[in-house]
Design an enzyme around this catalytic site. Structure first.
Site, short mmCIF file in Angstrom:
data_model
loop_
_atom_site.label_atom_id
_atom_site.label_comp_id
_atom_site.label_asym_id
_atom_site.label_seq_id
_atom_site.Cartn_x
_atom_site.Cartn_y
_atom_site.Cartn_z
N HIS A 188 0.83 -1.18 0.00
CA HIS A 188 0.00 0.00 0.00
C HIS A 188 0.88 1.26 0.00
O HIS A 188 2.09 1.18 0.24
CB HIS A 188 -0.95 0.01 1.21
P1 TYD Z 1 -2.47 -4.05 7.44
O1 TYD Z 1 -2.75 -2.67 6.93
O2 TYD Z 1 -2.96 -5.21 6.64
O3 TYD Z 1 -0.92 -4.21 7.65
P2 TYD Z 1 0.23 -4.04 6.54
O4 TYD Z 1 -0.38 -3.32 5.38
O5 TYD Z 1 1.26 -3.21 7.24
O6 TYD Z 1 0.72 -5.38 6.19
O7 TYD Z 1 -3.03 -4.12 8.92
C1 TYD Z 1 -3.50 -5.31 9.51
C2 TYD Z 1 -4.77 -5.01 10.28
O8 TYD Z 1 -4.53 -4.12 11.36
C3 TYD Z 1 -5.84 -4.37 9.42
O9 TYD Z 1 -7.08 -4.94 9.80
C4 TYD Z 1 -5.81 -2.91 9.83
C5 TYD Z 1 -5.37 -2.96 11.27
N1 TYD Z 1 -4.60 -1.80 11.71
C6 TYD Z 1 -5.10 -0.98 12.69
O10 TYD Z 1 -6.21 -1.18 13.21
N2 TYD Z 1 -4.35 0.07 13.13
C7 TYD Z 1 -3.13 0.34 12.60
O11 TYD Z 1 -2.47 1.31 13.04
C8 TYD Z 1 -2.61 -0.51 11.55
C9 TYD Z 1 -1.28 -0.23 10.93
C10 TYD Z 1 -3.38 -1.57 11.14
#
Ligand code: TYD
Length: 134
Positions: free
Chosen positions: A49
């Site tokens: 992302h």
């Molecule tokens: P995700 O965005 O998939 O992690 P990455 O893109 O870094 O691999 O995040 C995993 C889950 O955690 C998703 O359901 C969103 C949640 N999340 C939060 O609630 N708060 C946060 O600060 C972050 C980074 C993720």
């Protein structure tokens, strides 16, 4: 590309090391949120992302992992393998994280709360927004 490696000053003595992170000093923004990624399974690649408007400072406090960073024109791979430096990411940068060591704890400081609308999760959409931005 709006990325920068920041070296932290180590307060070391015979007992070991200590690093202090301070908002608007060695962390160049107001800190609204801290999260950390750990226990990442073997061969997992995550991220995929970009953020529309977010500053983040990523620190591997334990172990190592790699970042693929892409501003739509150039791609760069960076390994974080020490708690003594941080990777500052600003602006429209697509990121993927991979090669997490078993003991990796990747801590991220951010200048805003979690905001789903701030995410671009589709690479083609990302390229369109980069083109619009420039
Ligand atoms: P995700 O965005 O998939 O992690 P990455 O893109 O870094 O691999 O995040 C995993 C889950 O955690 C998703 O359901 C969103 C949640 N999340 C939060 O609630 N708060 C946060 O600060 C972050 C980074 C993720």
């Amino acid at each position: 590309m709006k990325i920068k490696l920041i070296d932290f000053t180590i307060m070391g003595d015979e007992r070991g090391s200590l690093i202090a992170l301070e908002e608007n000093h060695n962390v160049p923004f107001d800190v609204k949120r801290v999260y950390y990624i750990f226990g990442t399974k073997k061969d997992v690649r995550r991220g995929y992302h970009a953020h529309r408007d977010l500053k983040q400072l990523a620190i591997c406090t334990s172990g190592s992992c790699k970042f693929l960073l892409d501003d739509g024109q150039n791609k760069q791979h960076i390994e974080l393998n020490s708690p003594t430096h941080g990777l500052l990411i600003e602006g429209l940068v697509w990121r993927e994280m991979y090669d997490f060591s078993e003991d990796c704890v990747l801590m991220v400081l951010a200048d805003n709360y979690y905001t789903a609308n701030d995410y671009i999760r589709d690479y083609e959409q990302f390229l369109q927004e980069v083109a619009y931005d420039s």
